[in-house]
Design a protein around this motif. Structure first.
Motif, PDB file in Angstrom:
ATOM      1  N   PRO A 129       0.818  -1.219   0.000  1.00 42.58           N
ATOM      2  CA  PRO A 129       0.000   0.000   0.000  1.00 42.58           C
ATOM      3  C   PRO A 129       0.852   1.270   0.000  1.00 42.58           C
ATOM      4  O   PRO A 129       2.063   1.219   0.213  1.00 42.58           O
ATOM      5  N   VAL A 172      10.760   2.417   4.387  1.00 40.60           N
ATOM      6  CA  VAL A 172      11.884   3.074   3.714  1.00 40.60           C
ATOM      7  C   VAL A 172      11.348   4.180   2.802  1.00 40.60           C
ATOM      8  O   VAL A 172      11.729   5.347   2.903  1.00 40.60           O
ATOM      9  N   ASP A 313      15.685  -7.797   1.512  1.00 38.52           N
ATOM     10  CA  ASP A 313      16.194  -7.880   0.138  1.00 38.52           C
ATOM     11  C   ASP A 313      17.319  -8.912  -0.018  1.00 38.52           C
ATOM     12  O   ASP A 313      17.802  -9.117  -1.136  1.00 38.52           O
TER      13      ASP A 313
HETATM   14  C1  UD1 Z   1      12.109  -0.359  -0.144  1.00 37.12           C
HETATM   15  C2  UD1 Z   1      13.046  -0.965  -1.170  1.00 37.12           C
HETATM   16  C3  UD1 Z   1      12.818  -2.467  -1.259  1.00 37.12           C
HETATM   17  C4  UD1 Z   1      12.931  -3.103   0.108  1.00 37.12           C
HETATM   18  C5  UD1 Z   1      12.030  -2.404   1.113  1.00 37.12           C
HETATM   19  C6  UD1 Z   1      12.215  -2.891   2.552  1.00 37.12           C
HETATM   20  C7  UD1 Z   1      13.289   0.854  -2.736  1.00 37.12           C
HETATM   21  C8  UD1 Z   1      13.035   1.380  -4.120  1.00 37.12           C
HETATM   22  N1  UD1 Z   1      12.780  -0.342  -2.457  1.00 37.12           N
HETATM   23  O1  UD1 Z   1      10.786  -0.593  -0.620  1.00 37.12           O
HETATM   24  O2  UD1 Z   1      13.817  -3.001  -2.123  1.00 37.12           O
HETATM   25  O3  UD1 Z   1      12.515  -4.457   0.015  1.00 37.12           O
HETATM   26  O4  UD1 Z   1      12.302  -0.992   1.117  1.00 37.12           O
HETATM   27  O5  UD1 Z   1      13.538  -2.765   2.937  1.00 37.12           O
HETATM   28  O6  UD1 Z   1      13.974   1.476  -1.940  1.00 37.12           O
HETATM   29  N2  UD1 Z   1       3.968  -0.088   3.716  1.00 37.12           N
HETATM   30  C9  UD1 Z   1       2.700   0.300   4.038  1.00 37.12           C
HETATM   31  N3  UD1 Z   1       2.260   1.507   3.571  1.00 37.12           N
HETATM   32  C10 UD1 Z   1       3.039   2.335   2.818  1.00 37.12           C
HETATM   33  C11 UD1 Z   1       4.355   1.924   2.507  1.00 37.12           C
HETATM   34  C12 UD1 Z   1       4.804   0.715   2.972  1.00 37.12           C
HETATM   35  O7  UD1 Z   1       1.969  -0.428   4.718  1.00 37.12           O
HETATM   36  O8  UD1 Z   1       2.576   3.421   2.441  1.00 37.12           O
HETATM   37  C13 UD1 Z   1       4.459  -1.392   4.204  1.00 37.12           C
HETATM   38  C14 UD1 Z   1       4.885  -2.344   3.072  1.00 37.12           C
HETATM   39  O9  UD1 Z   1       3.776  -3.013   2.523  1.00 37.12           O
HETATM   40  C15 UD1 Z   1       5.833  -3.266   3.807  1.00 37.12           C
HETATM   41  C16 UD1 Z   1       6.504  -2.331   4.835  1.00 37.12           C
HETATM   42  O10 UD1 Z   1       5.665  -1.194   4.937  1.00 37.12           O
HETATM   43  O11 UD1 Z   1       5.110  -4.271   4.488  1.00 37.12           O
HETATM   44  C17 UD1 Z   1       7.888  -1.878   4.466  1.00 37.12           C
HETATM   45  O12 UD1 Z   1       7.880  -1.385   3.127  1.00 37.12           O
HETATM   46  P1  UD1 Z   1       8.785  -0.164   2.683  1.00 37.12           P
HETATM   47  O13 UD1 Z   1       9.948  -0.067   3.629  1.00 37.12           O
HETATM   48  O14 UD1 Z   1       7.955   1.027   2.475  1.00 37.12           O
HETATM   49  O15 UD1 Z   1       9.305  -0.670   1.293  1.00 37.12           O
HETATM   50  P2  UD1 Z   1       9.573   0.200   0.008  1.00 37.12           P
HETATM   51  O16 UD1 Z   1      10.013   1.573   0.382  1.00 37.12           O
HETATM   52  O17 UD1 Z   1       8.434   0.053  -0.934  1.00 37.12           O
END
Ligand code: UD1
Length: 425
Positions: A129, A172, A313
Motif C-alpha cells: 500500500p 523506507v 532484500d
Molecule cells: C524499499 C526498497 C525495497 C525493500 C524495502 C524494505 C526501494 C526502491 N525499495 O521498498 O527493495 O525491500 O524498502 O527494505 O527502496 N507499507 C505500508 N504503507 C506504505 C508503505 C509501505 O503499509 O505506504 C508497508 C509495506 O507493505 C511493507 C513495509 O511497509 O510491508 C515496508 O515497506 P517499505 O519499507 O515502504 O518498502 P519500500 O520503500 O516500498
C-alpha cells in the motif's frame, strides 16, 4: 551488458558447480539512486549524481523525470540534472512500471504546489500500500484526493508546512517521501519511527550538502527545519549493499573465494554475522570484503527486520544458500507478506522447503540440480541465479525483466569470477 528491453524470449543459462574466484566491483545502490534522482525536481541549481547504476529502474526514473521537464545528461554513471518540472502530471505508462515512482509525489508537490501521480499499483511480493506516503503529504499540509486511478495533491495558500509524522510501521519509501517533502516546508517537521536504512541516510546526507537542515540522520527520529531553497550539489551514490551481499553468497554457495570491492561492510553487519555463523570466512576492510567458504554451509535461522536487522532484500538469496546447508533452517519474513515466490522454483532444483504463512523451513540437501525456472521478482531472480551457480548441470532462468531492474552487468561480473553464464533466446 544487461539489456533494458523487456524481451520475454531471452533467458539466462548457467552451468553450475564452478567455484567463483577473483574480484568484483559493486555498483551504486539502485534503492539510493532512485530517491536521489527524484531530488532533481526540487534542486533547481546544478545537481550532479555519480556512481548511478545503469539499470532498467534508474532508466525508468530518468524517463519519468525527463517527461516532467527535467533535462538529464547521463554519461558513465554520472548524471547532470538541469531545469525545473514543467508540469505536475506524471505519465501513467511510466509510473505503472515501477512502484518507486511514488517517490516523485512529494517533490512534485513541493516544486509545483500540485501533483497528479498515477497509483503505482501492486507488486508480486505483497499488496504494498501507499497509505504512509499519503499520511506524510497530509501531515505536511497537502490535500490529497484519489480520482480515476490518480493521486491528486494540492496545497492551500500557506504551502507545505512542517508537522509531526509518527509512522505506525517502519517504511523506507515513506521515510524518504517525508524527508524530500519536509526539507522545503515552512517550519519544523519531526519524524518518529523513521527508517534508518543506508539508502535513507544517503538521501538525507545529499540534502544536507545541498543546504537542507536534517538532524538525527541514521536514527529513528529525524528533525527537519525547512529551508527556502536548495543549493547546487554533487553527490556519489552509496554502494549497493544488497548487490554486495548477493555476491558474498555467490562466493559461499560455490565454495569460492571472492573479493568484493566498493562496499561498505559496516552496512552489512547483521548479514556478515549470519554468513559467518554458516561457516563462511569473511575478511573485512574499510571498502571491501573477502568471502570464502570451503565446506557445506551450516544451517542458521534468520528473521528479516528493518535496518540494522537482516535485510528482506537478501532473504531469497540467503535461502538459496540454506537449501544446501547441512541441516534445517527457519527463515521468517516480517516485512512483506508474500516474499517466498522463489520457493517453488528452488524446489524445481531439488530444494526441500516447506512454507507456512511468513515462515519457511528449509531442509538442506547435499546438491541442487539444474532446472528450468522462472523469476518472479528482483531478489527472487538473484536467488535462482545463486541456486543455478551451485547446481549440477545447466539451469535455464526465465523472467529476466526483474533481474535487469536491479543488477548492473550481472553476466559480465559473474563471468569474470569464473561462472559459466550466458543470455540468449
Ligand atoms: C524499499 C526498497 C525495497 C525493500 C524495502 C524494505 C526501494 C526502491 N525499495 O521498498 O527493495 O525491500 O524498502 O527494505 O527502496 N507499507 C505500508 N504503507 C506504505 C508503505 C509501505 O503499509 O505506504 C508497508 C509495506 O507493505 C511493507 C513495509 O511497509 O510491508 C515496508 O515497506 P517499505 O519499507 O515502504 O518498502 P519500500 O520503500 O516500498
Amino acid at each position: 551488458m544487461n539489456s533494458f528491453i523487456n524481451n520475454n524470449t531471452e533467458k539466462i543459462f548457467i552451468t553450475g558447480e564452478k567455484k567463483l574466484t577473483g574480484t568484483v566491483n559493486i555498483s551504486g545502490a539502485k534503492n539510493a539512486a532512485l530517491p536521489l534522482m527524484a531530488l532533481s525536481l526540487i534542486i533547481n541549481k546544478e545537481f550532479n549524481l555519480s556512481n548511478v547504476p545503469d539499470l532498467a529502474d534508474t532508466r525508468l526514473m530518468s524517463n519519468l523525470l525527463i517527461d516532467l521537464g527535467i533535462e538529464i545528461s547521463w554519461k558513465n554513471g554520472n548524471l547532470n540534472f538541469n531545469g525545473k518540472p514543467a508540469k505536475d502530471e506524471a505519465s501513467y505508462d511510466l509510473v505503472r512500471q515501477m512502484r518507486a515512482s511514488i517517490l516523485i509525489l512529494g517533490p512534485l508537490l513541493a516544486s509545483k504546489g500540485s501533483a497528479k501521480v498515477p497509483l503505482p499499483g501492486g507488486c508480486a511480493i505483497g499488496s504494498r500500500p501507499i497509505d504512509l506516503h499519503i499520511m506524510v503529504m497530509e501531515a505536511l499540509g497537502a490535500n490529497i484526493i484519489f480520482d480515476s486511478g490518480f493521486i491528486i495533491g494540492s496545497l492551500n495558500s500557506e504551502g507545505l508546512k512542517g508537522g509531526l509524522i509518527n509512522f505506525p510501521k517502519v517504511s523506507v519509501g515513506a521515510t524518504e517521501s517525508a524527508i524530500m517533502t519536509a526539507v522545503l516546508a515552512k517550519g519544523q517537521t519531526k519524524i518518529l519511527n523513521a527508517a534508518s536504512e543506508p539508502e535513507v541516510t544517503d538521501l538525507a546526507n545529499c540534502l544536507n550538502k545541498a543546504g537542507a537542515d536534517i538532524i538525527g540522520i541514521g536514527t529513528e527520529t529525524l528533525i527537519i527545519n525547512g529551508v527556502k531553497e536548495l543549493n547546487k550539489v554533487s553527490h556519489s551514490v552509496v554502494p549497493d549493499r544488497i548487490e554486495a551481499g548477493s555476491y558474498a553468497i555467490a562466493s559461499s554457495i560455490t565454495m569460492g573465494n571472492v573479493e568484493i570491492n566498493n562496499v561498505n561492510p559496516k552496512y552489512l553487519t547483521e548479514f556478515i554475522n549470519v554468513l559467518k555463523f554458516t561457516g563462511s570466512k569473511i575478511e573485512i576492510s574499510k571498502n571491501s570484503m573477502k568471502v570464502s567458504c570451503s565446506k557445506r554451509p551450516k544451517p542458521h535461522d534468520v528473521t528479516t527486520d528493518p535496518y540494522p536487522g537482516f535485510p528482506t532484500d537478501l532473504q531469497a538469496q540467503y535461502m538459496a544458500l540454506m537449501t544446501i546447508a547441512d541441516g534445517e533452517t527457519l527463515i521468517k519474513e516480517t516485512i512483506f507478506e508474500n516474499r517466498f515466490m522463489h520457493v517453488p522454483e528452488l524446489m524445481r532444483m531439488g530444494a526441500r522447503i516447506s512454507v507456512n504463512h511468513q515462515k519457511a523451513e528449509i531442509f538442506g540437501v547435499k546438491k541442487l540440480k539444474g532446472a528450468k525456472v522462472m523469476a518472479s521478482d528482483l531478489r527472487a531472480s538473484m536467488c535462482l541465479i545463486l541456486g543455478a551457480l551451485a547446481a549440477s548441470g545447466t539451469s535455464e532462468i526465465d523472467g529476466l525483466y526483474h533481474l535487469d531492474r536491479g543488477y548492473e552487468s550481472l553476466e559480465d561480473k559473474l563471468t569474470n569470477l569464473g561462472a559459466i553464464i550466458k543470455r540468449s533466446n
